[in-house]
Design a protein around this motif. Structure first.
Motif, mmCIF file in Angstrom:
data_model
loop_
_atom_site.group_PDB
_atom_site.id
_atom_site.type_symbol
_atom_site.label_atom_id
_atom_site.label_comp_id
_atom_site.label_asym_id
_atom_site.label_seq_id
_atom_site.Cartn_x
_atom_site.Cartn_y
_atom_site.Cartn_z
ATOM 1 N N HIS A 35 0.854 -1.188 0.000
ATOM 2 C CA HIS A 35 0.000 0.000 0.000
ATOM 3 C C HIS A 35 0.887 1.233 0.000
ATOM 4 O O HIS A 35 1.700 1.428 0.923
ATOM 5 C CB HIS A 35 -0.904 0.022 1.236
ATOM 6 C CG HIS A 35 -1.625 1.327 1.424
ATOM 7 N ND1 HIS A 35 -2.531 1.817 0.509
ATOM 8 C CD2 HIS A 35 -1.541 2.272 2.422
ATOM 9 C CE1 HIS A 35 -2.997 2.989 0.932
ATOM 10 N NE2 HIS A 35 -2.407 3.286 2.083
ATOM 11 N N ARG A 52 -3.922 9.883 -6.966
ATOM 12 C CA ARG A 52 -4.119 9.691 -8.402
ATOM 13 C C ARG A 52 -3.750 10.969 -9.145
ATOM 14 O O ARG A 52 -3.961 12.077 -8.637
ATOM 15 C CB ARG A 52 -5.578 9.315 -8.717
ATOM 16 C CG ARG A 52 -6.094 8.054 -8.042
ATOM 17 C CD ARG A 52 -5.297 6.818 -8.438
ATOM 18 N NE ARG A 52 -5.243 6.607 -9.884
ATOM 19 C CZ ARG A 52 -6.145 5.890 -10.567
ATOM 20 N NH1 ARG A 52 -7.167 5.331 -9.928
ATOM 21 N NH2 ARG A 52 -6.016 5.719 -11.876
ATOM 22 N N ARG A 72 -6.110 -1.127 3.604
ATOM 23 C CA ARG A 72 -5.676 0.143 3.018
ATOM 24 C C ARG A 72 -5.343 -0.014 1.531
ATOM 25 O O ARG A 72 -5.570 0.896 0.731
ATOM 26 C CB ARG A 72 -4.467 0.687 3.776
ATOM 27 C CG ARG A 72 -4.834 1.272 5.136
ATOM 28 C CD ARG A 72 -3.676 2.017 5.766
ATOM 29 N NE ARG A 72 -4.161 2.926 6.800
ATOM 30 C CZ ARG A 72 -3.865 2.818 8.087
ATOM 31 N NH1 ARG A 72 -3.098 1.829 8.530
ATOM 32 N NH2 ARG A 72 -4.357 3.700 8.956
ATOM 33 N N ALA A 100 -6.759 -1.673 -0.592
ATOM 34 C CA ALA A 100 -7.958 -1.848 -1.422
ATOM 35 C C ALA A 100 -8.386 -0.559 -2.109
ATOM 36 O O ALA A 100 -9.164 -0.595 -3.077
ATOM 37 C CB ALA A 100 -9.112 -2.390 -0.565
ATOM 38 N N ARG A 101 -7.877 0.596 -1.620
ATOM 39 C CA ARG A 101 -8.233 1.851 -2.293
ATOM 40 C C ARG A 101 -7.158 2.897 -2.040
ATOM 41 O O ARG A 101 -6.451 2.835 -1.034
ATOM 42 C CB ARG A 101 -9.593 2.367 -1.817
ATOM 43 C CG ARG A 101 -9.647 2.817 -0.377
ATOM 44 C CD ARG A 101 -11.058 3.250 -0.027
ATOM 45 N NE ARG A 101 -11.100 4.153 1.107
ATOM 46 C CZ ARG A 101 -12.212 4.728 1.554
ATOM 47 N NH1 ARG A 101 -13.357 4.484 0.942
ATOM 48 N NH2 ARG A 101 -12.175 5.552 2.573
ATOM 49 N N PRO A 102 -7.014 3.877 -2.959
ATOM 50 C CA PRO A 102 -5.968 4.898 -2.796
ATOM 51 C C PRO A 102 -6.200 5.732 -1.545
ATOM 52 O O PRO A 102 -7.333 5.919 -1.097
ATOM 53 C CB PRO A 102 -6.116 5.757 -4.062
ATOM 54 C CG PRO A 102 -6.871 4.914 -5.041
ATOM 55 C CD PRO A 102 -7.776 4.046 -4.210
ATOM 56 N N GLU A 113 -6.476 9.124 0.746
ATOM 57 C CA GLU A 113 -7.165 10.388 0.503
ATOM 58 C C GLU A 113 -6.513 11.483 1.346
ATOM 59 O O GLU A 113 -6.041 11.240 2.456
ATOM 60 C CB GLU A 113 -8.650 10.270 0.869
ATOM 61 C CG GLU A 113 -9.398 9.255 0.007
ATOM 62 C CD GLU A 113 -10.863 9.121 0.415
ATOM 63 O OE1 GLU A 113 -11.255 9.742 1.432
ATOM 64 O OE2 GLU A 113 -11.597 8.396 -0.275
#
Length: 423
Positions: free
Chosen positions: A215, A242, A320, A322-324, A326
């Motif tokens: 991650h 991103r 963690r 599983a997604r970027p 923030e």
């Protein structure tokens, strides 16, 4: 021995000093392992000894050190800073704890071996020569016909000894200054690297891994400046997860971590995004050095936070990943640039910097009695300032004002150094 779970931190210097208080707050005792009995005061003076129930000094005998650590029945071994990477690998492997193992340890410290590991994995790596022969280095650079070239130690840190050389004579001068002399991590500089000058935008990531799942918790864009022939840090800007640059660099970083066998723990990876794509500058299998984790936690979970969480709750890494990440706010980490020479009397100029709207904190500021000189690298940087705000335009304005204050009034009040009497 204490009835509590025990964490082991190897070389808890720099950001690694922030691990023990977090583990203690979670109810663990912490043992420190010192990888070098002759550690430099630069590190030892910053060791928070009261955080540890014991300090075990490694004197070259892995079995003896492992036996001493095993008496505390440790739950895990985590590296605190760059000098401890290889011993942390060896201890965790020897004790049967989550470990990156020793098979690729050298590739995680020696930049030449690091590049070779990337090539074996089919990844683009920097063109380079490892040599202790200055004339071989000069001929290699001449043969490329693409000046400048970079001369650097194999395993130091913080831009220590990194020289941009525009000519054969500058290559010779860099070898004269570095070869056979200790570097900032106490290596002997028996050989040096001569590398192509990577051109592009430099980004770096902080990451946490567990059982091969990675991650990336932060991605920063790094700006360096050239001072007196050396590369010095200017500022680092925290980016969204991103973006055009991040979408090229972060997948490449995942492949770098795999190529270097980093399956557990933190990593700090520096990448040059060139016109031909991302190229590794270097990867450290440890925490991002010299950071204020409490400040970064205002923006997103910091490298310290995600690392501590991983060792306390390994499933947190998969969640963690599983997604970027923030951002709640953006940040600039600004390395102060000294234009002064002398002994520090006070940091009176910091009051104007602390009044900036986005000022969030500082770290490693020169203290009264310290000697400061004009900045040429990380080790002559007299301090680091964090700016935090949701509005990046506020960060830009405050950064420009900070640099103006440095030039016009100076951050520190200094007194001249006493002249040495002739011998």
């Amino acid at each position: 021995m204490t009835g509590k779970r025990v964490a082991v931190v190897v070389d808890a210097y720099s950001t690694g000093a922030r691990l023990a208080p977090r583990f203690i707050a979670a109810g663990l005792d912490v043992v420190h392992v010192q990888s070098n009995p002759n550690e430099t005061p630069f590190y030892l003076d910053r060791l928070r000894r009261d955080d540890f129930i014991a300090n075990i000094v490694h004197r070259g005998d892995l079995e003896a050190t492992a036996d001493a650590v095993a008496r505390y029945d440790p739950a895990f071994v985590v590296v605190g800073s760059e000098p401890g990477v290889m011993l942390s690998d060896a201890l965790s492997e020897r004790l049967g704890l989550p470990s990156n193992g020793t098979a690729l340890s050298r590739a995680r410290r020696d930049k030449h071996e690091m590049a070779n590991a990337l090539r074996r994995a089919g990844l683009r790596a920097v063109e380079e020569l490892k040599t202790g022969d200055v004339e071989e280095a000069v001929e290699w650079a001449r043969g490329r016909g693409d000046w400048p070239v970079v001369v650097k130690p194999l395993d130091s840190a913080g831009t220590d000894g990194v020289s941009l050389c525009e000519s054969p004579d500058q290559v010779r001068a860099a070898f004269e200054a570095l070869l056979g002399r200790p570097n900032a991590l106490q290596g002997a500089n028996e050989q040096l690297l001569v590398q192509e000058m990577l051109r592009g935008v430099q980004l770096f990531t902080d990451s946490i891994s567990w059982d091969g799942v990675h991650h990336v918790s932060e991605c920063w864009r790094d700006t360096k400046i050239r001072i007196r022939g050396n590369l010095a840090y200017d500022f680092e800007e925290l980016l969204d997860a991103r973006g055009e640059q991040q979408d090229q660099v972060i997948p490449y970083v995942h492949r770098v971590l795999d190529a270097l066998g980093i399956r557990y723990g933190p990593a700090h990876t520096e990448v040059m995004l060139t016109r031909d794509g991302p190229v590794l500058v270097e990867c450290g299998a440890r925490l991002h050095g010299s950071i204020r984790d409490d400040v970064i936690d205002r923006c997103t979970p910091s490298h310290v936070t995600v690392t501590v969480d991983a060792y306390l709750d390994p499933s947190s890494v998969k969640r963690r990943a599983a997604r970027p990440y923030e951002l709640r706010a953006a940040s600039r980490c600004v390395m102060l640039i000294s234009h002064q020479r002398g002994r520090v009397v006070s940091d009176a100029g910091m009051r104007a910097i602390e009044a900036l709207p986005s000022y969030a904190g500082s770290i490693s500021l020169a203290q009264p009695g310290d000697v400061i000189t004009p900045t040429v690298d990380l080790f002559t940087c007299p301090g680091i300032v964090y700016l935090v705000d949701p509005d990046r335009e506020v960060l830009r304005r405050d950064y420009e004002r900070l640099r103006e204050l440095e030039r016009t009034q100076g951050v520190f009040e200094v007194e001249p150094l006493a002249e040495q009497a002739p011998a």
